[in-house]
Design a protein around this motif. Structure first.
Motif, short mmCIF file in Angstrom:
data_model
loop_
_atom_site.label_atom_id
_atom_site.label_comp_id
_atom_site.label_asym_id
_atom_site.label_seq_id
_atom_site.Cartn_x
_atom_site.Cartn_y
_atom_site.Cartn_z
N LEU A 46 16.16 -2.58 -2.72
CA LEU A 46 15.04 -2.15 -3.53
C LEU A 46 13.98 -3.25 -3.57
CD1 LEU A 46 17.08 -0.59 -6.82
CD2 LEU A 46 15.82 0.50 -4.72
N GLY A 47 14.29 -4.60 -3.67
CA GLY A 47 13.11 -5.49 -3.71
C GLY A 47 12.80 -5.44 -2.14
N MET A 48 13.34 -5.40 -1.17
CA MET A 48 12.49 -5.45 0.23
C MET A 48 11.94 -4.19 0.45
SD MET A 48 14.60 -5.87 3.82
CE MET A 48 13.92 -6.13 5.40
N SER A 49 12.04 -3.09 -0.30
CA SER A 49 11.45 -2.03 0.14
C SER A 49 9.79 -2.15 -0.35
CB SER A 49 11.93 -0.84 -0.61
OG SER A 49 11.82 -0.80 -2.09
N SER A 50 9.68 -2.98 -1.43
CA SER A 50 8.17 -3.33 -1.50
C SER A 50 7.39 -3.88 -0.36
CB SER A 50 7.97 -4.30 -2.88
OG SER A 50 8.52 -5.69 -2.33
N GLY A 51 8.11 -4.37 0.44
CA GLY A 51 7.19 -5.00 1.86
C GLY A 51 6.52 -3.72 2.43
N PHE A 52 7.17 -2.54 2.24
CA PHE A 52 6.42 -1.47 2.80
C PHE A 52 4.94 -1.19 2.42
CE2 PHE A 52 10.64 -0.14 3.60
CZ PHE A 52 10.74 0.11 5.20
N LEU A 53 4.49 -1.91 1.34
CA LEU A 53 3.20 -2.06 0.99
C LEU A 53 2.28 -2.85 2.06
CD1 LEU A 53 3.48 -3.08 -2.84
CD2 LEU A 53 2.78 -0.80 -1.82
N MET A 54 3.07 -3.51 3.06
CA MET A 54 2.14 -3.98 4.03
C MET A 54 1.67 -3.18 4.84
SD MET A 54 4.65 -5.12 7.15
CE MET A 54 6.41 -5.31 6.33
N PHE A 55 1.87 -1.99 4.93
CA PHE A 55 1.25 -0.99 5.54
C PHE A 55 -0.22 -0.41 5.20
CE2 PHE A 55 5.67 -0.83 7.09
CZ PHE A 55 5.43 -1.15 8.57
N LEU A 56 -0.34 -0.87 3.88
CA LEU A 56 -1.79 -0.27 3.49
C LEU A 56 -2.85 -1.26 4.06
CD1 LEU A 56 -0.87 -0.42 -0.44
CD2 LEU A 56 -1.17 1.64 1.00
N TYR A 57 -2.49 -2.37 4.71
CA TYR A 57 -3.25 -3.11 5.55
C TYR A 57 -3.31 -2.58 7.12
CZ TYR A 57 -5.41 -7.33 7.55
OH TYR A 57 -6.02 -8.33 7.95
N VAL A 58 -4.55 -1.97 7.42
CA VAL A 58 -4.55 -1.00 8.39
C VAL A 58 -4.16 -1.83 9.89
CG1 VAL A 58 -6.29 -0.38 10.48
CG2 VAL A 58 -6.40 0.21 7.89
N PRO A 59 -4.34 -3.38 10.09
CA PRO A 59 -3.87 -4.04 11.14
C PRO A 59 -2.28 -4.20 11.36
CG PRO A 59 -5.41 -5.24 10.32
CD PRO A 59 -5.25 -4.14 9.34
N MET A 60 -1.59 -3.95 10.11
CA MET A 60 0.01 -3.95 10.06
C MET A 60 0.70 -2.70 10.46
SD MET A 60 0.79 -7.02 9.22
CE MET A 60 2.34 -6.80 8.86
N ARG A 61 -0.13 -1.60 10.63
CA ARG A 61 0.25 -0.08 10.86
C ARG A 61 0.82 -0.01 12.35
NH1 ARG A 61 -4.30 3.15 7.47
NH2 ARG A 61 -3.63 2.35 5.51
N ILE A 62 1.87 0.99 12.71
CA ILE A 62 2.33 0.86 13.96
C ILE A 62 2.62 2.37 13.92
CG2 ILE A 62 3.44 -1.14 14.00
CD1 ILE A 62 6.04 -0.19 13.09
#
Length: 159
Positions: A46-62
């Motif tokens: 659950l705590g780690m799932s907050s890391g998916f917020l990184m994908f709001l930053y366009v250069p992190m998207r895959i």
């Protein structure tokens, strides 16, 4: 000044990953001395799932395919050794995670594999995308492992 940071980003991220891995080993070994609970089992994913917020930053998207493959690799190849070495035991009314002698070795092997694969993957994608890929791989490893732990815990709790 930004140039210096970007030049040191691979070194910084590798050192950060090693520190985090050591912390995981330390906390994991310490946790075997205290009774476990559902909360202790489910909080890491659950705590780690907050890391998916990184994908709001366009250069992190895959691409979704890359993320799907990373998750599958984590779930199939990396979760399995952790699942095999995570067993619970009842001590009186309490349930403890039994310490496995193989656990630290498995984590070190996983860390070394990650270091090797990180350098290899980094040749084709940006460092930020590499971080995203390995985050998803780690989540793919953590989620099945913790789900299995939860099911084992629930079964032992019922008696």
């Amino acid at each position: 000044m930004g140039h210096t940071f970007s030049a040191n980003l691979p070194i910084t991220s590798t050192l950060g990953m090693i520190v985090i891995a050591c912390a995981v080993i330390f906390f994991r070994l310490r946790s075997t001395k205290k009774p476990t609970s559902v909360k202790k089992i489910i909080m890491p994913p659950l705590g780690m799932s907050s890391g998916f917020l990184m994908f709001l930053y366009v250069p992190m998207r895959i691409p979704i395919l890359w993320g799907s493959i990373a998750f599958a690799v984590g779930a199939v190849f990396f979760a399995y050794p952790l699942i095999l070495t995570s067993k619970f035991e009842r001590v009186g009314e309490e349930i403890y995670l039994r310490r496995s002698k193989a656990f630290i070795g498995i984590l070190i092997v996983l860390l070394l594999l990650r270091l090797i694969l990180h350098s290899y993957v980094e040749e084709w994608v940006s460092i930020m995308q590499t971080g995203a890929i390995f985050f998803i791989l780690a989540f793919g490893m953590l989620l099945p492992w913790r789900i299995t732990m939860y099911l084992q815990y629930r079964k032992l709790k019922r008696g």
